[in-house]
Design an enzyme around this catalytic site. Structure first.
Site, PDB file in Angstrom:
ATOM      1  N   CYS A 161      11.016  -2.856  10.704  1.00  0.00           N
ATOM      2  CA  CYS A 161      10.544  -3.794   9.702  1.00  0.00           C
ATOM      3  C   CYS A 161      10.745  -3.248   8.283  1.00  0.00           C
ATOM      4  CB  CYS A 161       9.093  -4.159   9.995  1.00  0.00           C
ATOM      5  SG  CYS A 161       8.553  -5.723   9.275  1.00  0.00           S
ATOM      6  N   HIS A 162       9.653  -2.978   7.548  1.00  0.00           N
ATOM      7  CA  HIS A 162       9.744  -2.448   6.185  1.00  0.00           C
ATOM      8  C   HIS A 162       9.861  -0.928   6.142  1.00  0.00           C
ATOM      9  CE1 HIS A 162       8.253  -6.486   5.267  1.00  0.00           C
ATOM     10  NE2 HIS A 162       8.680  -6.298   4.039  1.00  0.00           N
ATOM     11  N   ALA A 163       9.734  -0.249   7.281  1.00  0.00           N
ATOM     12  CA  ALA A 163       9.761   1.222   7.302  1.00  0.00           C
ATOM     13  C   ALA A 163      11.035   1.836   6.728  1.00  0.00           C
ATOM     14  CB  ALA A 163       9.514   1.735   8.722  1.00  0.00           C
TER      15      ALA A 163
END
Length: 177
Positions: free
Chosen positions: A106-108
């Site tokens: 995801c946003h990692a």
């Protein structure tokens, strides 16, 4: 298989922590929750507070040598906080330096951009990170899971919670080698 899960004190997407954690346990592995501070981390379900989880080690206590791989759960606030902490960024980079696999969802990948480890690598993420990844020299693709071996280690990335089954299968397989 020993897997480090790096999260900020607040903001990780709960399912992106719990489902990969359970996948490590189901594979007979040992997951360890690593954060920038001791105590508990506050997870979220989108923008709502969810469960809290006890921190096992801080980034000052953990080393890449202790683990077979690193998992970076997403959530918008989680990687945004981690990328501002030089100790967390150094911890992430140490897995690349050691040639150990890293899995990010995801946003990692924002933390991967900050650690300057995406140049020349192909990865996926939540779509809003596409420009950041490209600007950092990475190649962004819109795929359920992307396994990139064009670097010092294997990088496994995924887009969103709906991709968790494929993400977990890919990183568990890689970490078990």
């Amino acid at each position: 298989m020993q897997a480090a899960f790096l999260v900020a004190p607040e903001g990780t997407e709960e399912v992106e922590l719990t489902q990969p954690w359970q996948a490590v346990v189901a594979a007979g592995g040992g997951p360890t929750l690593v954060s920038t501070h001791t105590g508990k981390v506050q997870a979220f379900h989108h923008l709502d507070r969810a469960a809290t989880f006890p921190v096992d080690l801080t980034v000052d206590e953990a080393t890449a040598a202790d683990f077979d791989g690193l998992v970076l759960p997403g959530g918008v606030a989680n990687p945004d906080a981690l990328r501002l902490d030089q100790r967390a960024v150094a911890f992430i980079k140490s897995f690349f330096d050691a040639g150990k696999p890293v899995a990010a969802i995801c946003h990692a990948p924002w933390t991967l951009v900050e650690a300057d480890v995406v140049r020349g690598r192909t990865l996926t993420s939540w779509p809003s990170l596409r420009t950041d990844i490209r600007n950092a020299g990475g190649i962004w693709v819109d795929e359920q899971v992307k396994i990139c071996t064009a670097g010092p280690n294997t990088l496994i990335t995924s887009r969103k919670p709906a991709d968790l089954d494929a993400f977990c299968a890919a990183f568990v397989s890689e970490f078990s080698h």
